[in-house]
Scaffold this motif. Structure first.
Motif, PDB file in Angstrom:
ATOM      1  N   ARG A   1      23.580  -1.137  -2.810  1.00 55.91           N
ATOM      2  CA  ARG A   1      22.780  -2.234  -3.383  1.00 55.91           C
ATOM      3  C   ARG A   1      21.283  -1.966  -3.171  1.00 55.91           C
ATOM      4  N   ILE A   2      20.945  -1.435  -1.998  1.00 54.12           N
ATOM      5  CA  ILE A   2      19.526  -1.108  -1.750  1.00 54.12           C
ATOM      6  C   ILE A   2      19.082  -0.038  -2.747  1.00 54.12           C
ATOM      7  N   ARG A   3      19.926   0.987  -2.926  1.00 61.36           N
ATOM      8  CA  ARG A   3      19.552   2.068  -3.868  1.00 61.36           C
ATOM      9  C   ARG A   3      19.356   1.504  -5.273  1.00 61.36           C
ATOM     10  N   ASP A   4      20.255   0.613  -5.696  1.00 56.33           N
ATOM     11  CA  ASP A   4      20.121   0.018  -7.035  1.00 56.33           C
ATOM     12  C   ASP A   4      18.786  -0.714  -7.158  1.00 56.33           C
ATOM     13  N   LYS A   5      18.456  -1.483  -6.130  1.00 52.69           N
ATOM     14  CA  LYS A   5      17.224  -2.283  -6.197  1.00 52.69           C
ATOM     15  C   LYS A   5      15.997  -1.376  -6.183  1.00 52.69           C
ATOM     16  N   LEU A   6      16.059  -0.295  -5.388  1.00 53.74           N
ATOM     17  CA  LEU A   6      14.930   0.657  -5.403  1.00 53.74           C
ATOM     18  C   LEU A   6      14.801   1.261  -6.795  1.00 53.74           C
ATOM     19  N   GLY A   7      15.954   1.520  -7.414  1.00 49.49           N
ATOM     20  CA  GLY A   7      15.980   2.082  -8.769  1.00 49.49           C
ATOM     21  C   GLY A   7      15.349   1.129  -9.782  1.00 49.49           C
ATOM     22  N   GLU A   8      15.409  -0.172  -9.491  1.00 47.09           N
ATOM     23  CA  GLU A   8      14.771  -1.166 -10.386  1.00 47.09           C
ATOM     24  C   GLU A   8      13.313  -1.377 -10.012  1.00 47.09           C
ATOM     25  N   ASP A   9      12.772  -0.476  -9.219  1.00 43.33           N
ATOM     26  CA  ASP A   9      11.376  -0.532  -8.792  1.00 43.33           C
ATOM     27  C   ASP A   9      11.077  -1.770  -7.944  1.00 43.33           C
TER      28      ASP A   9
ATOM     29  N   LYS B   1       7.404  -6.269  -7.355  1.00 42.52           N
ATOM     30  CA  LYS B   1       8.737  -6.872  -7.341  1.00 42.52           C
ATOM     31  C   LYS B   1       9.373  -6.610  -5.980  1.00 42.52           C
ATOM     32  N   ALA B   2       9.917  -7.661  -5.382  1.00 38.71           N
ATOM     33  CA  ALA B   2      10.568  -7.476  -4.078  1.00 38.71           C
ATOM     34  C   ALA B   2      11.845  -8.287  -4.054  1.00 38.71           C
ATOM     35  N   ILE B   3      12.756  -7.915  -3.173  1.00 39.48           N
ATOM     36  CA  ILE B   3      13.965  -8.728  -2.982  1.00 39.48           C
ATOM     37  C   ILE B   3      14.324  -8.695  -1.504  1.00 39.48           C
ATOM     38  N   SER B   4      14.661  -9.859  -0.955  1.00 37.56           N
ATOM     39  CA  SER B   4      15.083  -9.885   0.446  1.00 37.56           C
ATOM     40  C   SER B   4      16.609  -9.905   0.510  1.00 37.56           C
ATOM     41  N   LEU B   5      17.146  -9.212   1.494  1.00 41.84           N
ATOM     42  CA  LEU B   5      18.601  -9.137   1.666  1.00 41.84           C
ATOM     43  C   LEU B   5      18.958  -9.442   3.120  1.00 41.84           C
ATOM     44  N   THR B   6      20.070 -10.114   3.326  1.00 45.08           N
ATOM     45  CA  THR B   6      20.576 -10.246   4.701  1.00 45.08           C
ATOM     46  C   THR B   6      21.143  -8.882   5.113  1.00 45.08           C
ATOM     47  N   GLY B   7      21.486  -8.727   6.371  1.00 45.89           N
ATOM     48  CA  GLY B   7      22.092  -7.475   6.822  1.00 45.89           C
ATOM     49  C   GLY B   7      23.377  -7.207   6.054  1.00 45.89           C
ATOM     50  N   SER B   8      24.155  -8.259   5.875  1.00 40.15           N
ATOM     51  CA  SER B   8      25.417  -8.130   5.164  1.00 40.15           C
ATOM     52  C   SER B   8      25.183  -7.701   3.715  1.00 40.15           C
TER      53      SER B   8
ATOM     54  N   ALA C   1       0.850  -1.205   0.000  1.00 37.59           N
ATOM     55  CA  ALA C   1       0.000   0.000   0.000  1.00 37.59           C
ATOM     56  C   ALA C   1       0.884   1.253   0.000  1.00 37.59           C
ATOM     57  N   ALA C   2       1.967   1.228   0.774  1.00 37.52           N
ATOM     58  CA  ALA C   2       2.867   2.397   0.801  1.00 37.52           C
ATOM     59  C   ALA C   2       3.504   2.589  -0.572  1.00 37.52           C
ATOM     60  N   ARG C   3       3.884   1.486  -1.212  1.00 35.95           N
ATOM     61  CA  ARG C   3       4.487   1.561  -2.555  1.00 35.95           C
ATOM     62  C   ARG C   3       3.471   2.124  -3.548  1.00 35.95           C
ATOM     63  N   GLU C   4       2.242   1.632  -3.442  1.00 33.57           N
ATOM     64  CA  GLU C   4       1.223   2.079  -4.400  1.00 33.57           C
ATOM     65  C   GLU C   4       0.844   3.542  -4.176  1.00 33.57           C
ATOM     66  N   ALA C   5       1.067   4.012  -2.946  1.00 32.07           N
ATOM     67  CA  ALA C   5       0.784   5.426  -2.666  1.00 32.07           C
ATOM     68  C   ALA C   5       1.941   6.315  -3.138  1.00 32.07           C
ATOM     69  N   GLY C   6       2.985   5.711  -3.707  1.00 27.13           N
ATOM     70  CA  GLY C   6       4.032   6.526  -4.326  1.00 27.13           C
ATOM     71  C   GLY C   6       5.384   6.507  -3.627  1.00 27.13           C
ATOM     72  N   SER C   7       5.502   5.802  -2.495  1.00 28.77           N
ATOM     73  CA  SER C   7       6.801   5.772  -1.811  1.00 28.77           C
ATOM     74  C   SER C   7       7.658   4.638  -2.345  1.00 28.77           C
TER      75      SER C   7
END
Ligand code: ADP
Ligand code: ASP
Ligand code: MG
Length: 433
Positions: free
Chosen positions: A125-133, A96-103, A33-39
């Motif tokens: 890496r987080i920024r790249d993945k956000l960039g890939e929506d 689209k989602a991706i899970s990451l370990t802390g490392s 819902a947060a993603r669909e609201a534009g975040s």
């Protein structure tokens, strides 16, 4: 940092909020819902339900004093499970989602296992993945030491700190902490059902509250938020509506015409007391004792030393530590070889505290605390104060009575009329889980 400046939000879900399949799906829906609201969303998840407790118990079944590196290998698995499952739920919802370990998420820590500190967040890496929506799910409570290349964990409750650290690194507009109560209350709503939800708390007040036992936010997460100016919004996973904003004092103050001088009553039942009897009363002895404890990584809370009476040159020294540090503390003292005649420990102590930024300008608060506890027949065994906190060590069994009596005496309840809540409309706490 102000809300609205960035389109990134960090949302953290605690253990109860991802306990079963239904809860994981509920959290996934909120994230979507947060993603669909534009975040753009980074979600930090805790281990499911009581998973971390169960993993600790498994380790203790195998070993009395589990190796701390292996403990971190074990404990860090809990949050990874939550993230992988939540990513599956989000995929099924068409995102689209991706899970990451802390490392993998770039959380770099020092190498002190089971209580590591975050020293850097390399969020590319987080920024790249956000960039890939993608929605990015990060396993809370863990990182990696670049020195030892090992997995570390951040201490109990540490997913809050992961979330705040990511919010700081990504310049997120807000760090939302979703939990099993509707926000930060004037006392633990499990002990005081009529406790009031705070609309706002300053970093300083929240630091004192977390340090004195309000586990709703881990102490280090509040320290990190204060140091990096991260706005925290602590709120319910199970209902909508605003929770509590934890922000700088100037902002918290702006919202209130007049500050109540006491904001909250907190308690802790996770400490133990060590008493050294017959300590040599000469310069340097206390330094020797507390340096050794600090070097062993033991955090000391309340300290009392009595001057010797009767000229026998021997003093008594008591201090409290986290119960999980008690063995290390007594072994450290034993290692000093005869700094005292005897060592006693007491695991049945509890602590009750009152916290409020307005206490600075109101004398007589301590006197009232002692009177109230006296009136309940509760013996005060140790006292410590800061400009905005008074803590009393009491018997563990009396903690709920003490919290309720102080909450009543300082009129902190949901029906009290407050400047930021002029209607006095009760925010009844919702307690689930
Ligand atoms: P999570 O698993 O979501 O991280 P925690 O169990 O760590 O949740 O923290 C939430 C709990 O903190 C609540 O269930 C509540 O019992 C406890 N708590 C203690 N003091 C307070 C307080 N002053 N306000 C709100 N909750 C509190
Ligand atoms: N799962 C860890 C704990 O139970 C970390 C967290 O939930 O914040 O302490
Ligand atoms: Mg927690």
């Amino acid at each position: 940092m102000s809300e609205g400046r960035s389109d990134i939000v960090v949302m953290k879900f605690g253990g109860t909020s991802v306990a079963g399949a239904a809860e994981v799906k509920r959290a996934a829906r909120r994230i979507v819902a947060a993603r669909e609201a534009g975040s753009r969303v980074v979600a930090v998840l805790s281990a499911r339900g009581k998973t971390t407790d169960e993993l600790v118990a498994q380790a203790l079944e195998i070993s009395e004093r589990p190796d701390s590196r292996e403990m971190d290998m074990l404990l860090s698995t809990g949050e990874r499970i939550s993230c992988a499952l939540c990513a599956m739920a989000i995929h099924d919802m068409g995102h689209k989602a991706i899970s990451l370990t802390g490392s993998q998420a770039g959380i770099v820590t020092d190498s002190s296992h089971t209580r590591a500190r975050i020293i850097d967040v390399r969020a590319d890496r987080i920024r790249d993945k956000l960039g890939e929506d993608r929605i990015v799910l990060v396993a809370g409570f863990q990182g990696v030491s670049t020195e030892s290349r090992d997995v570390t964990t951040l201490g109990r409750g540490g997913s809050d700190t992961t979330a705040v650290a990511l919010a700081a690194a990504l310049g997120a507009s807000v760090c939302e902490i979703y939990t099993d109560v509707a926000g930060v209350f004037s006392a633990d709503p499990r002990i005081v059902p009529g406790a009031r939800k705070l609309a706002m708390a300053s970093y300083e007040e929240m630091l004192e509250m977390s340090a004195s036992g309000a586990k709703v936010l881990q102490l280090r997460s509040v320290e990190y938020a204060r140091n990096h100016g991260v706005r925290i919004h602590c709120r319910s996973s199970f209902e909508d509506g605003p929770g509590t904003l934890v922000v700088a004092e100037e902002e918290a103050k702006k919202e209130t015409v007049e500050q109540p001088f006491v904001t909250a009553v907190t308690h802790s039942d996770g400490e133990a007391r060590v008493t050294l009897t017959g300590v040599r009363d000469e310069p340097g002895v206390a330094g020797q004792i507390f340096t050794a404890l600090a070097e062993a990584g033991v955090n000391v809370d309340v300290i009392i030393q009595n001057e010797p009476v009767g000229g026998n040159e021997l003093a008594d020294l008591s201090f409290t530590v986290d119960r999980s540090d008690l063995t290390t503390a007594t072994e450290t003292i034993a290692g000093l070889g005869g700094v005292s005649k005897g060592v006693r420990t007491d695991e049945r102590i509890g602590k009750v505290s009152i916290v409020g930024a307005g206490m600075r300008s109101h004398p007589g608060v301590a006197a009232k605390v002692f009177e109230v506890l006296g009136g309940e027949g509760i013996n005060i065994e140790m006292i410590s104060t800061s400009p905005i906190k008074i803590s009393c060590v009491i018997s563990a069994g009396r903690v709920p009575d003490a919290v309720q009596a102080l909450h009543r005496a300082f009129d902190l309840g949901a029906n009290a009329v407050r400047p930021e809540d002029p209607t006095g409309a009760a925010h009844r706490p919702t307690v689930s889980g």
